[in-house]
Structure formats: structure tokens, C-alpha cells
Design an enzyme around this catalytic site. Structure first.
Site, mmCIF file in Angstrom:
data_model
loop_
_atom_site.group_PDB
_atom_site.id
_atom_site.type_symbol
_atom_site.label_atom_id
_atom_site.label_comp_id
_atom_site.label_asym_id
_atom_site.label_seq_id
_atom_site.Cartn_x
_atom_site.Cartn_y
_atom_site.Cartn_z
ATOM 1 N N ARG A 156 0.861 -1.181 0.000
ATOM 2 C CA ARG A 156 0.000 0.000 0.000
ATOM 3 C C ARG A 156 0.895 1.228 0.000
ATOM 4 O O ARG A 156 1.773 1.362 0.849
ATOM 5 C CB ARG A 156 -0.945 0.053 1.201
ATOM 6 C CG ARG A 156 -1.649 1.425 1.287
ATOM 7 C CD ARG A 156 -2.996 1.440 1.911
ATOM 8 N NE ARG A 156 -3.539 2.802 1.943
ATOM 9 C CZ ARG A 156 -4.223 3.375 0.944
ATOM 10 N NH1 ARG A 156 -4.470 2.704 -0.157
ATOM 11 N NH2 ARG A 156 -4.663 4.608 1.042
ATOM 12 N N ASP A 179 -0.604 8.235 1.139
ATOM 13 C CA ASP A 179 -0.215 9.630 1.293
ATOM 14 C C ASP A 179 -0.823 10.196 2.565
ATOM 15 O O ASP A 179 -2.012 10.006 2.835
ATOM 16 C CB ASP A 179 -0.635 10.442 0.066
ATOM 17 C CG ASP A 179 0.125 10.002 -1.181
ATOM 18 O OD1 ASP A 179 1.322 9.683 -1.047
ATOM 19 O OD2 ASP A 179 -0.470 9.952 -2.271
ATOM 20 N N GLU A 207 0.711 15.632 2.693
ATOM 21 C CA GLU A 207 -0.560 15.996 3.326
ATOM 22 C C GLU A 207 -1.495 16.712 2.346
ATOM 23 O O GLU A 207 -1.080 17.609 1.598
ATOM 24 C CB GLU A 207 -0.281 16.887 4.543
ATOM 25 C CG GLU A 207 -1.507 17.413 5.249
ATOM 26 C CD GLU A 207 -2.391 16.319 5.799
ATOM 27 O OE1 GLU A 207 -3.516 16.179 5.297
ATOM 28 O OE2 GLU A 207 -1.959 15.581 6.724
ATOM 29 N N ARG A 224 -3.114 15.855 -0.496
ATOM 30 C CA ARG A 224 -2.689 15.761 -1.908
ATOM 31 C C ARG A 224 -1.526 16.697 -2.197
ATOM 32 O O ARG A 224 -1.436 17.321 -3.239
ATOM 33 C CB ARG A 224 -3.845 16.058 -2.861
ATOM 34 C CG ARG A 224 -4.944 15.027 -2.784
ATOM 35 C CD ARG A 224 -5.963 15.220 -3.896
ATOM 36 N NE ARG A 224 -7.272 14.870 -3.396
ATOM 37 C CZ ARG A 224 -8.346 15.636 -3.507
ATOM 38 N NH1 ARG A 224 -8.291 16.783 -4.163
ATOM 39 N NH2 ARG A 224 -9.485 15.243 -3.006
ATOM 40 N N ASP A 279 -4.773 18.105 -7.542
ATOM 41 C CA ASP A 279 -3.829 17.195 -6.898
ATOM 42 C C ASP A 279 -2.415 17.647 -7.240
ATOM 43 O O ASP A 279 -2.149 17.986 -8.383
ATOM 44 C CB ASP A 279 -4.080 15.777 -7.458
ATOM 45 C CG ASP A 279 -3.451 14.682 -6.625
ATOM 46 O OD1 ASP A 279 -2.263 14.790 -6.316
ATOM 47 O OD2 ASP A 279 -4.159 13.718 -6.300
ATOM 48 N N ARG A 329 0.454 15.717 -6.035
ATOM 49 C CA ARG A 329 1.313 14.690 -5.435
ATOM 50 C C ARG A 329 2.403 14.165 -6.359
ATOM 51 O O ARG A 329 3.366 13.591 -5.910
ATOM 52 C CB ARG A 329 0.457 13.522 -4.935
ATOM 53 C CG ARG A 329 -0.226 13.843 -3.630
ATOM 54 C CD ARG A 329 -1.119 12.722 -3.174
ATOM 55 N NE ARG A 329 -2.349 12.650 -3.951
ATOM 56 C CZ ARG A 329 -3.341 11.815 -3.696
ATOM 57 N NH1 ARG A 329 -3.242 10.967 -2.698
ATOM 58 N NH2 ARG A 329 -4.437 11.810 -4.419
ATOM 59 N N SER A 332 -4.688 -0.267 -3.279
ATOM 60 C CA SER A 332 -4.931 1.119 -3.684
ATOM 61 C C SER A 332 -5.936 1.119 -4.823
ATOM 62 O O SER A 332 -5.933 0.210 -5.654
ATOM 63 C CB SER A 332 -3.625 1.772 -4.162
ATOM 64 O OG SER A 332 -3.888 3.033 -4.769
ATOM 65 N N LYS A 336 -1.580 6.258 -8.943
ATOM 66 C CA LYS A 336 -0.542 5.405 -8.341
ATOM 67 C C LYS A 336 -0.331 4.159 -9.200
ATOM 68 O O LYS A 336 0.807 3.748 -9.452
ATOM 69 C CB LYS A 336 -0.938 5.011 -6.909
ATOM 70 C CG LYS A 336 -0.841 6.162 -5.928
ATOM 71 C CD LYS A 336 -1.343 5.743 -4.544
ATOM 72 C CE LYS A 336 -1.354 6.952 -3.611
ATOM 73 N NZ LYS A 336 -2.143 6.710 -2.395
#
Ligand code: ZN
Length: 416
Positions: free
Chosen positions: A245, A248, A292, A294, A332, A334, A356, A361
Site C-alpha cells: 500500500r 499519502d 498531506e 494531496r 492534486d 502529489r 490502492s 498510483k
């Protein structure tokens, strides 16, 4: 109590934006070289600017607290770390990916081994500090104990102890960015990247635009923590089962149990799948990324919560991403494209169970060359009622799902 600056400390400021005269830094970094000695150590020491071969300083955002400690007179700026007995408790790697300049660009794969590998480089003039630390822990999670009580998890005495404690190996990783590799991964020009980093940090790191001889940047951002459950020697062997996994950070849910999202329940479910995979002879990996909200931060996140709940018609799944975009300009930030590095650092080539639903991802992992056999969605009974808005919006936006969903306009959350 007032702190006085240490006496006899030089007030002289040496600008690092340009090399002085014919000065040249001694140890250039050859990112992706076949062996670590040819690659060279990361030297971010503030002791002697002539020896530094990176932009930035150690410990990510915590470097600012170091500055406060020095300014307050409680930390000697010349303090040299005593690293006796701090080396990794188990060795993770090396793996072939460590010498592939395209597989890993956002961390130093040798970051945990600096003491042994680069002993010959040690000098009083500068210091080489680990960017990765590896230790072991017993972790105690109430939900895991509940699962044991329900008979859904079994105590084996080795991985999951009689008292419900879970035995883990964990690694803390500070970011180390190879700028040409980051730019290539994101499909942008390196100098556009360097200029944006310089400008968006308010000119914090002039070397980004003045020192083309420096290609490696220690960004002032949060790092990553890896929790390994089970036999770490099986991670890189595709014949053994592996669960992963990638999570975030969500402080509100992960730590404080807020019910507006699925973060903690899904994280704990990931840990359960990792335990089950480890108990059949493989291993499980939780990758916890300090991104934190996104990677927009918690202030932006809370502003968005208010905007969601106060908008006409209340908190609605069909307006979930729009509210974030209104406040942050994007949905987003990330950049999952960089996330796969940590998996390649661990030598992962195949994931049997990816816990997920995120298509971002999944795409990042599979595009980086890692095979994913099965995707594990969050079990519906673990979704808090108020988090239905988030999960419905994400599924509509492309998140993996194996169930039919109601129309987005019908999914609403609590007002406050
Ligand atoms: Zn959350």
C-alpha cells in the site's frame, strides 16, 4: 532564559551562489553509476562550502528548525554527528535498480550505507550524513486487535505477537533529487524545473539557477517512511507474494480519526493485507509519503472542506474535485510519477496485491516497469458515511472499483 550566540563564531557569510575563483567541488556525483564509489557520496555538509556537491541541506523542512537552534545559540553550527551504532539493523538492497539512472531519481539509494561505503571520504572539513535510516519496531494498532478478536487475523507469534503487537522493519527516507532525472521523468526541461523551484521558494536556493555544476537538490519537503512486514529478503524475488500500500499522509484521518475520508480505514486494511501476505511466506510494504492533503497542505485542505460544505446544495460528490481546484488551482499536486522510486529502491519487480484504488498510483507503478497482479479496493463496510462523497467522486474520476456506484449527484455528505 535568553540564548546568546556562541562566542568566537564567524559572522562572515560565504555566498554559495557562485564558485569562488578557480574553486571546484571535489567529489562530483555521477548519478546512476554502476557502483557507489563511482557514483560518489552526497555531501551537504555546511562545514566547508567548497566540498558541498548538492544544493540544499539535510533533514528536509526540519533544516529550518536547525537554523533556529543555531540562531538561538543552543546548537553549535560545527557540531559533527557521532554516528556510532546508527547503521541499518537489516540491510535492504543493494538492487540492480540502484545503478539505473532512470529507475530512481528522487532518493539516494545508498543513503543508508554512507558510513560503510564512503568511509574513505570522511574528513574533518565536511561530513557525510545518511539520508536513510533503517530500524525495527513493534507497532500496536487497535483495529488490528479488533480483527484478531473477530478471527479475521491470526496470531503467529513471530510477525503478529500474542499481545497483538506487529513486528516491522521501518525505514525513514529523506528526499534527494537528481534534477536532470526529475525533469526527464516529468517530461519537462531541466532549466524550466530549476527556474520554477528557485522562483516558487522565493529565491531560497540561488544555486538552482547559478550552479549548473550541481545536479542534486535536497528539497525542503517531507520524506517517506517504509514499513516492511514479514521477510524483507523476499521483496525482490517475484516468486514470493508481495502486498503493497502506498499511502499519502492524511493527519486528520490517519491520527485523529476524522470521518470525512477513507484514509485511516484504508491504511489499516492495507496493513491487514500485508500481514496476511507475510504470514504465507511473503512480505508486505506500507509506503507512507508526507504529502498531506494531496501535497497541497493542511491549510488548503481545511479551506476546501469549508468550501465543500458551504456550497449551494451542500457537500456533493459531483463538485468534490471542483472545490479543490477553486482553492488550489489544481486537483492534486502529489506527482505520483516520483513515488515508484521507493519501490525500486526496495527491489520490487512484481506486486501481487496492490492495496490502492488510485489510477495515478497504479499508472506510475506499472509505467515504471513493475507488474501489478491484483488491485485491492477498500471493503465497503470500512467506508465512513461522510466519506461516501470522496470515494464516489474518486471512482467517477477513474479510481479502480469492482462495485456499481450510485449517480454522483445523489451522493451527499454531512453539513458539519
Ligand atoms: Zn484523508
Amino acid at each position: 532564559m535568553s540564548h546568546q550566540p556562541p562566542k568566537n563564531k564567524s559572522k562572515h557569510i560565504i555566498l554559495t551562489s557562485h564558485l569562488n575563483g578557480n574553486q571546484k567541488h571535489g567529489f562530483p556525483i555521477h548519478w546512476g553509476a554502476a557502483n557507489p564509489i563511482d557514483r560518489g557520496p552526497i555531501i551537504a555538509s555546511l562545514r566547508g562550502s567548497g566540498y558541498r556537491n548538492v544544493i540544499g541541506s539535510h533533514a528536509g523542512s526540519y533544516g529550518i528548525y536547525r537554523a533556529l537552534a543555531v540562531a538561538s545559540g543552543v546548537l553549535d553550527p560545527d557540531h559533527k554527528a557521532d554516528l556510532t551504532n546508527t547503521s541499518p539493523i537489516v540491510n535492504l538492497g543493494p538492487h540492480p535498480s540502484w545503478s539505473d539512472p532512470d529507475k530512481i531519481v528522487s532518493l539516494d539509494p545508498y543513503g543508508a550505507m554512507t558510513g560503510d561505503l564512503f568511509a574513505q571520504f570522511h574528513s574533518d572539513n565536511y561530513d557525510i550524513f545518511p539520508t536513510i535510516a533503517i530500524t525495527k519496531a513493534h507497532i500496536n494498532i487497535p483495529e488490528i486487535k479488533d480483527e484478531i478478536a473477530k478471527g479475521r487475523l491470526e496470531i503467529d507469534g513471530k510477525i503478529l505477537k500474542e499481545d497483538g503487537n506487529l513486528v516491522v522493519t521501518k525505514a525513514a527516507i529523506d528526499p534527494v533529487w537528481y534534477l536532470p532525472g526529475i525533469a526527464k521523468r516529468l517530461g519537462i526541461d531541466q532549466w524550466d524545473l530549476r527556474r520554477a523551484l528557485f522562483q516558487q521558494t522565493g529565491g531560497m536556493f540561488p544555486e538552482l539557477v547559478t550552479r549548473p555544476d550541481l545536479n542534486v537538490f535536497l528539497p525542503p519537503i517531507g520524506g517517506t517512511t517504509v514499513y516492511v512486514i514479514g521477510d524483507e529478503t523476499t521483496i525482490a524475488d517475484p516468486h514470493y507474494p508481495l502486498a503493497v500500500r502506498v499511502h499519502d499522509e492524511c493527519n486528520g484521518s490517519d491520527v485523529f480519526g476524522s470521518d470525512i475520508c477513507t484514509c485511516r480505514p484504508y491504511l489499516v486494511h492495507g496493513i491487514e493485507v500485508c500481514i496476511q501476505t507475510a504470514q504465507v511466506g511473503g512480505a508486505g510494504i506500507i509506503v507512507y509519503c508526507r504529502k498531506e492533503g494531496r501535497a497541497l497542505g493542511e491549510v488548503t485542505k481545511f479551506l476546501v472542506y469549508n468550501a465543500r460544505k458551504r456550497q449551494l446544495g451542500g457537500d456533493r460528490a459531483d463538485a468534490y474535485f471542483v472545490r479543490t481546484e477553486c482553492v488550489a488551482g489544481v486537483q492534486d499536486m502529489r506527482f505520483q510519477e516520483l513515488m515508484s522510486d521507493v519501490l525500486h529502491w526496495l527491489g520490487v519487480t512484481k506486486i501481487d496485491r496492490l492495496v490502492s484504488m488510485s489510477n495515478m498510483k497504479y499508472d506510475a507503478i506499472t509505467h515504471s516497469g513493475i507488474e501489478v497482479v491484483e488491485r485491492v479496493p477498500i471493503p465497503p463496510d470500512l467506508i465512513p458515511a461522510d466519506a461516501a462523497v470522496e470515494i464516489a467522486a474518486k471512482k467517477a474520476a477513474g479510481y479502480y472499483s469492482d462495485t456499481a456506484e450510485p449517480p454522483l449527484t445523489q451522493v451527499k455528505g454531512r453539513s458539519y
